[in-house]
Design a protein around this motif. Sequence first.
Motif, PDB file in Angstrom:
ATOM      1  N   ASP A 139       6.706   5.328   0.561  1.00 45.58           N
ATOM      2  CA  ASP A 139       7.264   4.023   0.224  1.00 45.58           C
ATOM      3  C   ASP A 139       6.245   2.955   0.637  1.00 45.58           C
ATOM      4  N   ASP A 140       6.501   1.701   0.277  1.00 45.98           N
ATOM      5  CA  ASP A 140       5.568   0.604   0.583  1.00 45.98           C
ATOM      6  C   ASP A 140       5.358   0.382   2.076  1.00 45.98           C
ATOM      7  N   MET A 141       6.367   0.713   2.876  1.00 45.67           N
ATOM      8  CA  MET A 141       6.276   0.466   4.314  1.00 45.67           C
ATOM      9  C   MET A 141       5.699   1.660   5.081  1.00 45.67           C
ATOM     10  N   LEU A 142       5.321   2.716   4.350  1.00 43.73           N
ATOM     11  CA  LEU A 142       4.724   3.919   4.941  1.00 43.73           C
ATOM     12  C   LEU A 142       5.649   4.591   5.954  1.00 43.73           C
TER      13      LEU A 142
ATOM     14  N   ASP B 134       0.140   2.445  -7.333  1.00 42.50           N
ATOM     15  CA  ASP B 134      -0.756   1.596  -6.553  1.00 42.50           C
ATOM     16  C   ASP B 134      -1.158   2.268  -5.232  1.00 42.50           C
ATOM     17  N   VAL B 135      -1.675   3.487  -5.359  1.00 37.27           N
ATOM     18  CA  VAL B 135      -2.055   4.305  -4.204  1.00 37.27           C
ATOM     19  C   VAL B 135      -3.395   3.832  -3.641  1.00 37.27           C
ATOM     20  N   GLU B 136      -3.494   3.783  -2.313  1.00 40.52           N
ATOM     21  CA  GLU B 136      -4.728   3.362  -1.652  1.00 40.52           C
ATOM     22  C   GLU B 136      -5.353   4.439  -0.772  1.00 40.52           C
TER      23      GLU B 136
ATOM     24  N   MET C 184       0.839  -1.188   0.000  1.00 39.25           N
ATOM     25  CA  MET C 184       0.000   0.000   0.000  1.00 39.25           C
ATOM     26  C   MET C 184       0.880   1.246   0.000  1.00 39.25           C
ATOM     27  N   ARG C 185       0.489   2.211  -0.780  1.00 41.64           N
ATOM     28  CA  ARG C 185       1.178   3.502  -0.785  1.00 41.64           C
ATOM     29  C   ARG C 185       0.150   4.608  -0.569  1.00 41.64           C
ATOM     30  N   ILE C 186       0.640   5.716  -0.063  1.00 37.89           N
ATOM     31  CA  ILE C 186      -0.204   6.877   0.156  1.00 37.89           C
ATOM     32  C   ILE C 186       0.344   8.016  -0.699  1.00 37.89           C
ATOM     33  N   MET C 187      -0.567   8.773  -1.296  1.00 37.86           N
ATOM     34  CA  MET C 187      -0.184   9.930  -2.102  1.00 37.86           C
ATOM     35  C   MET C 187      -0.402  11.198  -1.281  1.00 37.86           C
ATOM     36  N   GLY C 188       0.553  12.106  -1.346  1.00 36.57           N
ATOM     37  CA  GLY C 188       0.416  13.408  -0.709  1.00 36.57           C
ATOM     38  C   GLY C 188       0.264  14.475  -1.776  1.00 36.57           C
ATOM     39  N   LEU C 189      -0.650  15.406  -1.563  1.00 31.86           N
ATOM     40  CA  LEU C 189      -0.892  16.481  -2.522  1.00 31.86           C
ATOM     41  C   LEU C 189      -0.822  17.839  -1.834  1.00 31.86           C
ATOM     42  N   ASP C 190      -0.139  18.775  -2.495  1.00 33.45           N
ATOM     43  CA  ASP C 190      -0.103  20.168  -2.062  1.00 33.45           C
ATOM     44  C   ASP C 190      -0.845  20.955  -3.140  1.00 33.45           C
ATOM     45  N   TYR C 191      -2.123  21.272  -2.861  1.00 31.81           N
ATOM     46  CA  TYR C 191      -2.986  21.925  -3.837  1.00 31.81           C
ATOM     47  C   TYR C 191      -2.802  23.434  -3.797  1.00 31.81           C
ATOM     48  N   GLY C 192      -2.543  24.014  -4.965  1.00 32.46           N
ATOM     49  CA  GLY C 192      -2.400  25.457  -5.077  1.00 32.46           C
ATOM     50  C   GLY C 192      -3.213  25.991  -6.239  1.00 32.46           C
TER      51      GLY C 192
END
Length: 141
Positions: free
Chosen positions: A19-22, A54-56, A1-9
């Motif tokens: 990374d896979d291990m968070l 493969d973002v969850e 599992m991966r997490i996506m981070g977004l900085d919205y502007g």
Amino acid sequence: MRIMGLDYGAKTVGVAISDDMLITAQPVETIRRERPTKLRQTLARIETLMKEYDVEKVVIGLPKKLNNEEGERCEKTREFGEMVERRSGLEVIYQDERLTTVQADSVLSEGGIRKEKRKQYIDKMAASLILQSYLDSLERK
């Protein structure tokens, strides 16, 4: 599992991936658009990256004011987050992002990146700091 981070502007969205291990967050790219209201291509690119990595789950920086109040930027960020959630079907979490752009600029400066070049890196670096903050909070729980 991966997490996506977004900085919205208003004109850009910085993207980072865990990374896979968070444990760590890495900057990936900055998505640019010509007008603030042109989000279709931005959302399509985010979806492509979600599949590629493969973002969850998605973490979006919430630009609160220093006094912890939410203003117009927070409202626009939440609207963007709802679009991401609707299109992807993934859970969206909001992470306080106060001063992450200042931190990102400092990190880039310390890394020897000249001021005129920092603009191309700052949003994805801020996304990485937002995501890293969230990942660090997971460790404490």
